[in-house]
Write a protein that holds these residues in place. Sequence first.
Motif, PDB file in Angstrom:
ATOM      1  N   ALA A   1      -1.522  -7.446   4.007  1.00 23.65           N
ATOM      2  CA  ALA A   1      -0.556  -6.375   4.071  1.00 23.65           C
ATOM      3  C   ALA A   1       0.855  -7.108   3.893  1.00 23.65           C
ATOM      4  CB  ALA A   1      -0.391  -5.896   5.715  1.00 23.65           C
ATOM      5  N   GLU A   2       1.218  -8.326   4.281  1.00 21.76           N
ATOM      6  CA  GLU A   2       2.478  -8.850   3.769  1.00 21.76           C
ATOM      7  C   GLU A   2       2.578  -9.072   2.356  1.00 21.76           C
ATOM      8  OE1 GLU A   2       5.272 -12.610   5.086  1.00 21.76           O
ATOM      9  OE2 GLU A   2       3.170 -12.920   5.219  1.00 21.76           O
ATOM     10  N   GLN A   3       1.688  -9.378   1.774  1.00 15.13           N
ATOM     11  CA  GLN A   3       1.759  -9.349   0.260  1.00 15.13           C
ATOM     12  C   GLN A   3       1.724  -8.309  -0.460  1.00 15.13           C
ATOM     13  OE1 GLN A   3       1.652 -12.578  -0.730  1.00 15.13           O
ATOM     14  NE2 GLN A   3       1.496 -12.777   1.496  1.00 15.13           N
ATOM     15  N   VAL A   4       1.371  -6.994   0.045  1.00 10.14           N
ATOM     16  CA  VAL A   4       1.625  -5.686  -0.741  1.00 10.14           C
ATOM     17  C   VAL A   4       3.106  -5.511  -0.457  1.00 10.14           C
ATOM     18  CG1 VAL A   4       0.962  -3.293  -0.568  1.00 10.14           C
ATOM     19  CG2 VAL A   4      -0.627  -5.171  -0.344  1.00 10.14           C
ATOM     20  N   ALA A   5       3.488  -5.777   0.869  1.00  7.34           N
ATOM     21  CA  ALA A   5       5.047  -5.477   1.178  1.00  7.34           C
ATOM     22  C   ALA A   5       5.990  -6.154   0.387  1.00  7.34           C
ATOM     23  CB  ALA A   5       5.356  -5.642   2.660  1.00  7.34           C
ATOM     24  N   LEU A   6       5.475  -7.324   0.243  1.00  8.33           N
ATOM     25  CA  LEU A   6       6.638  -8.266  -0.850  1.00  8.33           C
ATOM     26  C   LEU A   6       6.459  -7.935  -1.910  1.00  8.33           C
ATOM     27  CD1 LEU A   6       5.525 -11.884   0.707  1.00  8.33           C
ATOM     28  CD2 LEU A   6       7.587 -10.641   0.996  1.00  8.33           C
TER      29      LEU A   6
ATOM     30  N   ILE B   1       0.546   2.079  -1.712  1.00  8.58           N
ATOM     31  CA  ILE B   1      -0.242   2.480  -0.385  1.00  8.58           C
ATOM     32  C   ILE B   1      -1.297   1.290   0.038  1.00  8.58           C
ATOM     33  CG2 ILE B   1      -1.605   4.113   0.690  1.00  8.58           C
ATOM     34  CD1 ILE B   1      -0.482   6.058  -1.215  1.00  8.58           C
ATOM     35  N   ASN B   2      -1.184   0.819   1.096  1.00 10.75           N
ATOM     36  CA  ASN B   2      -2.179  -0.134   1.673  1.00 10.75           C
ATOM     37  C   ASN B   2      -2.999   0.426   2.738  1.00 10.75           C
ATOM     38  OD1 ASN B   2      -3.347  -2.533   2.032  1.00 10.75           O
ATOM     39  ND2 ASN B   2      -2.197  -2.947   3.907  1.00 10.75           N
ATOM     40  N   LEU B   3      -4.123   0.412   2.323  1.00 12.33           N
ATOM     41  CA  LEU B   3      -5.509   1.144   3.129  1.00 12.33           C
ATOM     42  C   LEU B   3      -6.205   0.280   3.540  1.00 12.33           C
ATOM     43  CD1 LEU B   3      -5.921   4.632   1.261  1.00 12.33           C
ATOM     44  CD2 LEU B   3      -4.230   4.055   2.975  1.00 12.33           C
ATOM     45  N   VAL B   4      -6.263  -1.018   2.962  1.00 16.82           N
ATOM     46  CA  VAL B   4      -7.476  -2.099   3.251  1.00 16.82           C
ATOM     47  C   VAL B   4      -7.378  -2.579   4.657  1.00 16.82           C
ATOM     48  CG1 VAL B   4      -8.088  -4.349   2.567  1.00 16.82           C
ATOM     49  CG2 VAL B   4      -6.822  -3.093   1.016  1.00 16.82           C
TER      50      VAL B   4
ATOM     51  N   THR C   1       0.213   3.044  -6.882  1.00 19.80           N
ATOM     52  CA  THR C   1      -1.000   2.111  -6.714  1.00 19.80           C
ATOM     53  C   THR C   1      -1.574   2.305  -5.083  1.00 19.80           C
ATOM     54  OG1 THR C   1      -0.077   0.664  -8.350  1.00 19.80           O
ATOM     55  CG2 THR C   1      -1.630  -0.403  -6.715  1.00 19.80           C
ATOM     56  N   VAL C   2      -2.743   2.433  -5.049  1.00 19.18           N
ATOM     57  CA  VAL C   2      -3.404   2.585  -3.766  1.00 19.18           C
ATOM     58  C   VAL C   2      -4.291   1.372  -3.409  1.00 19.18           C
ATOM     59  CG1 VAL C   2      -4.888   4.124  -2.124  1.00 19.18           C
ATOM     60  CG2 VAL C   2      -3.693   5.059  -4.033  1.00 19.18           C
ATOM     61  N   PHE C   3      -3.955   0.482  -2.889  1.00 20.95           N
ATOM     62  CA  PHE C   3      -4.841  -0.852  -2.282  1.00 20.95           C
ATOM     63  C   PHE C   3      -6.102   0.030  -1.294  1.00 20.95           C
ATOM     64  CE2 PHE C   3      -0.996  -2.758  -3.938  1.00 20.95           C
ATOM     65  CZ  PHE C   3      -1.382  -3.800  -4.614  1.00 20.95           C
TER      66      PHE C   3
ATOM     67  N   MET D   1       6.722   1.891   0.172  1.00 24.39           N
ATOM     68  CA  MET D   1       5.301   1.626   0.682  1.00 24.39           C
ATOM     69  C   MET D   1       5.024   2.554   2.071  1.00 24.39           C
ATOM     70  SD  MET D   1       4.090  -2.225   1.943  1.00 24.39           S
ATOM     71  CE  MET D   1       2.486  -2.406   2.791  1.00 24.39           C
ATOM     72  N   VAL D   2       3.676   2.697   1.705  1.00 23.89           N
ATOM     73  CA  VAL D   2       2.882   3.199   2.970  1.00 23.89           C
ATOM     74  C   VAL D   2       2.003   2.573   3.525  1.00 23.89           C
ATOM     75  CG1 VAL D   2       1.836   5.372   3.861  1.00 23.89           C
ATOM     76  CG2 VAL D   2       3.395   5.568   1.936  1.00 23.89           C
ATOM     77  N   HIS D   3       2.121   2.254   4.607  1.00 23.70           N
ATOM     78  CA  HIS D   3       0.982   1.183   5.232  1.00 23.70           C
ATOM     79  C   HIS D   3       0.142   1.806   6.323  1.00 23.70           C
ATOM     80  CE1 HIS D   3      -0.764  -2.639   6.732  1.00 23.70           C
ATOM     81  NE2 HIS D   3      -0.175  -2.242   8.103  1.00 23.70           N
ATOM     82  N   LEU D   4      -1.080   1.591   6.360  1.00 24.41           N
ATOM     83  CA  LEU D   4      -2.121   2.180   7.363  1.00 24.41           C
ATOM     84  C   LEU D   4      -2.502   1.102   8.474  1.00 24.41           C
ATOM     85  CD1 LEU D   4      -4.056   4.547   7.916  1.00 24.41           C
ATOM     86  CD2 LEU D   4      -5.902   3.155   7.247  1.00 24.41           C
TER      87      LEU D   4
END
Length: 323
Positions: free
Chosen positions: A103-108, A81-84, A12-14, A117-120
């Motif tokens: 970003a915290e919601q994606v990690a949770l 993946i969080n790119l937002v 999933t790519v946010f 998870m991959v975070h930008l």
Amino acid sequence: MTARSPYDTLVTVFGGSGFLGRHVVRALAKRNYRIRVAVRRPELAGFLQPLGRVGQIHAVQANLRYAPSVDAAARDARVLINLVGILFERGRQRFDAVHTYGAEQVALAANAHGARMVHLSAIGADASSPSAYGRSKANAEQLVLAAQPSTIIMRPSIIFGPEDDFFNRFAGLARISPALPLIGGGLTRFQPVFVGDIATAIADAVDGKSRPGTTYELGGPDVRTFKELMQFVLATIERKRLLVSVPFALAKLQASFLQYLPKPLLTPDQVELLRSDNVVSETARSEGRTLQGLGIDPEPVEAIVPSYLWRFRKTGQFRQRIA
């Protein structure tokens, strides 16, 4: 235990429909992953479909400010993946809401569903930064790692590519303005990095080639001052313009008015960011937490930028350049 095939792996790519997002989706599609693109307006993400096979890429609605939508978009995915991200604040789009809470919601969600998870983030991330952007990015990193300690964090310098908002913006300004501003004298250093190289680094992380719980700093092969980058833009589009030094204090005053434009040329918060260099740290370099450390040979601006800035020349691509 049999290794999981990319064909069986959902990612999933946010923020997958943005500038970097479309390149990440393309890189993942080439590696045969199934891709769920989580965006606020999925009806506007149809242009991503041709990047993969029929049914390989699917857009769903999600808003990082609404936790249940994030959880739904994360369901059954093996990697999130969080790119937002945003460059300026508008209405409900605030740095703390998008960069930190989102970003915290994606990690949770990653932790709840057992996903990696991959975070930008950004090289400017600093909890003590005078910039709200920089502080929100740093706070997001802390919250993400607290929720999902194995998260891989990518911190790029200025990103360039055909749809970028840096070289295109100043080339467009040079087309209509007799001068370009050098904020703080244009001495701030940058390490522009190609969007395709970042997409490759993120796809490699999905492949499992990066160290879990590690922060990587991504920069191109060359460090340039803001002034040198403006000189490069003018040489590339073959236009002569004055380069005018603007002190930080005056730039911040001007930005206090410019920030109210529909798409601000400059905001006071961006002026604060320009007070600090935006380059890969020596620590990251020595520890191999760079593109080169990931086995990626970064593209220089000279190899990519002229291929899309030609449209800002007086006669476009039909100009016959004299060597």
